[in-house]
Design a protein around this motif. Structure first.
Motif, PDB file in Angstrom:
ATOM      1  N   GLN A 101      46.885  35.246  47.378  1.00 26.71           N
ATOM      2  CA  GLN A 101      46.549  34.826  46.013  1.00 26.71           C
ATOM      3  C   GLN A 101      45.052  34.913  45.770  1.00 26.71           C
ATOM      4  OE1 GLN A 101      48.414  30.955  45.822  1.00 26.71           O
ATOM      5  NE2 GLN A 101      50.200  31.795  44.765  1.00 26.71           N
ATOM      6  N   VAL A 102      44.259  34.490  46.743  1.00 32.79           N
ATOM      7  CA  VAL A 102      42.803  34.564  46.611  1.00 32.79           C
ATOM      8  C   VAL A 102      42.362  36.023  46.550  1.00 32.79           C
ATOM      9  CG1 VAL A 102      40.601  34.065  47.754  1.00 32.79           C
ATOM     10  CG2 VAL A 102      42.417  32.345  47.738  1.00 32.79           C
ATOM     11  N   MET A 103      42.874  36.849  47.477  1.00 32.55           N
ATOM     12  CA  MET A 103      42.498  38.259  47.536  1.00 32.55           C
ATOM     13  C   MET A 103      42.899  38.993  46.253  1.00 32.55           C
ATOM     14  SD  MET A 103      43.749  41.203  50.207  1.00 32.55           S
ATOM     15  CE  MET A 103      45.370  41.305  49.436  1.00 32.55           C
ATOM     16  N   ALA A 104      44.135  38.813  45.835  1.00 35.65           N
ATOM     17  CA  ALA A 104      44.617  39.494  44.626  1.00 35.65           C
ATOM     18  C   ALA A 104      43.845  39.034  43.393  1.00 35.65           C
ATOM     19  CB  ALA A 104      46.115  39.264  44.453  1.00 35.65           C
ATOM     20  N   GLY A 105      43.515  37.757  43.330  1.00 37.97           N
ATOM     21  CA  GLY A 105      42.728  37.238  42.212  1.00 37.97           C
ATOM     22  C   GLY A 105      41.340  37.845  42.163  1.00 37.97           C
ATOM     23  N   ALA A 164      41.730  41.538  41.074  1.00 30.90           N
ATOM     24  CA  ALA A 164      42.009  41.630  39.636  1.00 30.90           C
ATOM     25  C   ALA A 164      40.743  41.346  38.826  1.00 30.90           C
ATOM     26  CB  ALA A 164      43.128  40.659  39.251  1.00 30.90           C
ATOM     27  N   GLU A 165      39.972  40.369  39.267  1.00 33.73           N
ATOM     28  CA  GLU A 165      38.713  40.043  38.586  1.00 33.73           C
ATOM     29  C   GLU A 165      37.739  41.229  38.660  1.00 33.73           C
ATOM     30  OE1 GLU A 165      35.131  37.169  39.877  1.00 33.73           O
ATOM     31  OE2 GLU A 165      37.061  36.131  39.594  1.00 33.73           O
ATOM     32  N   ALA A 166      37.652  41.872  39.812  1.00 31.59           N
ATOM     33  CA  ALA A 166      36.768  43.032  39.968  1.00 31.59           C
ATOM     34  C   ALA A 166      37.217  44.187  39.079  1.00 31.59           C
ATOM     35  CB  ALA A 166      36.732  43.470  41.431  1.00 31.59           C
ATOM     36  N   ILE A 167      38.537  44.393  38.969  1.00 34.55           N
ATOM     37  CA  ILE A 167      39.076  45.454  38.102  1.00 34.55           C
ATOM     38  C   ILE A 167      38.710  45.158  36.640  1.00 34.55           C
ATOM     39  CG2 ILE A 167      41.227  46.426  37.160  1.00 34.55           C
ATOM     40  CD1 ILE A 167      40.976  47.517  39.851  1.00 34.55           C
ATOM     41  N   LEU A 195      36.033  39.656  60.162  1.00 37.00           N
ATOM     42  CA  LEU A 195      36.499  40.721  59.276  1.00 37.00           C
ATOM     43  C   LEU A 195      36.283  40.331  57.819  1.00 37.00           C
ATOM     44  CD1 LEU A 195      39.908  41.677  60.937  1.00 37.00           C
ATOM     45  CD2 LEU A 195      37.835  43.066  60.906  1.00 37.00           C
ATOM     46  N   TRP A 196      36.137  41.358  56.973  1.00 34.83           N
ATOM     47  CA  TRP A 196      36.018  41.180  55.536  1.00 34.83           C
ATOM     48  C   TRP A 196      36.929  42.170  54.839  1.00 34.83           C
ATOM     49  CZ3 TRP A 196      32.116  40.861  58.974  1.00 34.83           C
ATOM     50  CH2 TRP A 196      31.304  39.730  58.937  1.00 34.83           C
ATOM     51  N   VAL A 197      37.451  41.765  53.677  1.00 35.22           N
ATOM     52  CA  VAL A 197      38.135  42.678  52.774  1.00 35.22           C
ATOM     53  C   VAL A 197      37.093  43.082  51.738  1.00 35.22           C
ATOM     54  CG1 VAL A 197      40.002  42.986  51.106  1.00 35.22           C
ATOM     55  CG2 VAL A 197      40.342  41.477  53.075  1.00 35.22           C
ATOM     56  N   ILE A 198      36.865  44.379  51.603  1.00 38.38           N
ATOM     57  CA  ILE A 198      35.880  44.887  50.647  1.00 38.38           C
ATOM     58  C   ILE A 198      36.554  45.044  49.289  1.00 38.38           C
ATOM     59  CG2 ILE A 198      34.313  46.798  50.100  1.00 38.38           C
ATOM     60  CD1 ILE A 198      33.527  45.113  52.596  1.00 38.38           C
ATOM     61  N   MET A 199      35.947  44.483  48.258  1.00 35.38           N
ATOM     62  CA  MET A 199      36.545  44.456  46.925  1.00 35.38           C
ATOM     63  C   MET A 199      35.913  45.433  45.936  1.00 35.38           C
ATOM     64  SD  MET A 199      38.831  42.037  46.817  1.00 35.38           S
ATOM     65  CE  MET A 199      39.355  40.835  48.005  1.00 35.38           C
ATOM     66  N   ASP A 200      34.781  46.039  46.289  1.00 33.17           N
ATOM     67  CA  ASP A 200      34.125  46.868  45.284  1.00 33.17           C
ATOM     68  C   ASP A 200      34.531  48.337  45.315  1.00 33.17           C
ATOM     69  OD1 ASP A 200      32.599  47.116  47.618  1.00 33.17           O
ATOM     70  OD2 ASP A 200      30.793  46.279  46.715  1.00 33.17           O
ATOM     71  N   GLU A 201      35.545  48.654  46.116  1.00 33.99           N
ATOM     72  CA  GLU A 201      36.164  49.971  46.043  1.00 33.99           C
ATOM     73  C   GLU A 201      37.576  49.873  46.616  1.00 33.99           C
ATOM     74  OE1 GLU A 201      35.305  52.885  49.477  1.00 33.99           O
ATOM     75  OE2 GLU A 201      33.339  52.134  48.849  1.00 33.99           O
ATOM     76  N   TYR A 202      38.398  50.852  46.261  1.00 33.95           N
ATOM     77  CA  TYR A 202      39.779  50.870  46.757  1.00 33.95           C
ATOM     78  C   TYR A 202      40.320  52.288  46.724  1.00 33.95           C
ATOM     79  CZ  TYR A 202      41.009  51.037  41.775  1.00 33.95           C
ATOM     80  OH  TYR A 202      41.119  51.406  40.454  1.00 33.95           O
TER      81      TYR A 202
END
Length: 138
Positions: free
Chosen positions: A116-120, A123-126, A83-90
């Motif tokens: 912490q890794v996911m939220a970081g 936040a970086e992508a935002i 599985l992956w968490v996609i970070m380039d959309e929400y």
């Protein structure tokens, strides 16, 4: 209803950006999503920021975070191998008035370290404006 927390995994009818651009208003299926941020706006309004979780390997240029096997088990997602968490959309939704966020659809949660890794990363992508929002509040 259990109070949602960052790192919780919920079944949610996630609306992909490409679907929203095509005029769709509802996600095609319930999928696991990760709560990446929860922002109290007022006493009656709480914004939820949900990231899609997918078993489809992301493209090389996609911003995605691979979920380790221990986190997959911990989050109650053992039916999936990778599985992956996609970070380039929400999806952004409002807890109190959502037509989509179901109160009893919680699956599990990630560990504090993974959150912490996911939220970081989110936040970086935002900050870098490398993520796209799909509002679900209208």
């Amino acid at each position: 209803m259990p109070k949602p927390k960052i790192g919780d995994i919920w079944r949610y009818p996630y609306l992909w950006k490409r679907e929203a651009l095509d005029g769709e208003e509802a996600g095609r299926k319930l999928r696991p999503t990760a709560l990446a941020a929860i922002v109290p706006v007022s006493q009656k309004s709480t914004r939820l920021y949900l990231l899609p979780i997918t078993g489809t390997e992301p493209f090389a240029d996609q911003n995605a975070l691979k979920i380790p096997a221990t986190e997959i088990r911990r989050a109650g997602l053992s039916e999936y191998k990778r599985l992956w968490v996609i970070m380039d959309e929400y999806n952004r939704d409002e807890l109190e008035t959502s037509f989509y966020f179901e109160p009893h659809a919680e699956i599990g949660s990630f560990s504090k370290a993974f959150v912490q890794v996911m939220a970081g990363r989110f936040a970086e992508a935002i900050r870098a404006r490398k993520t796209q929002e799909v509002k679900r509040t209208e």
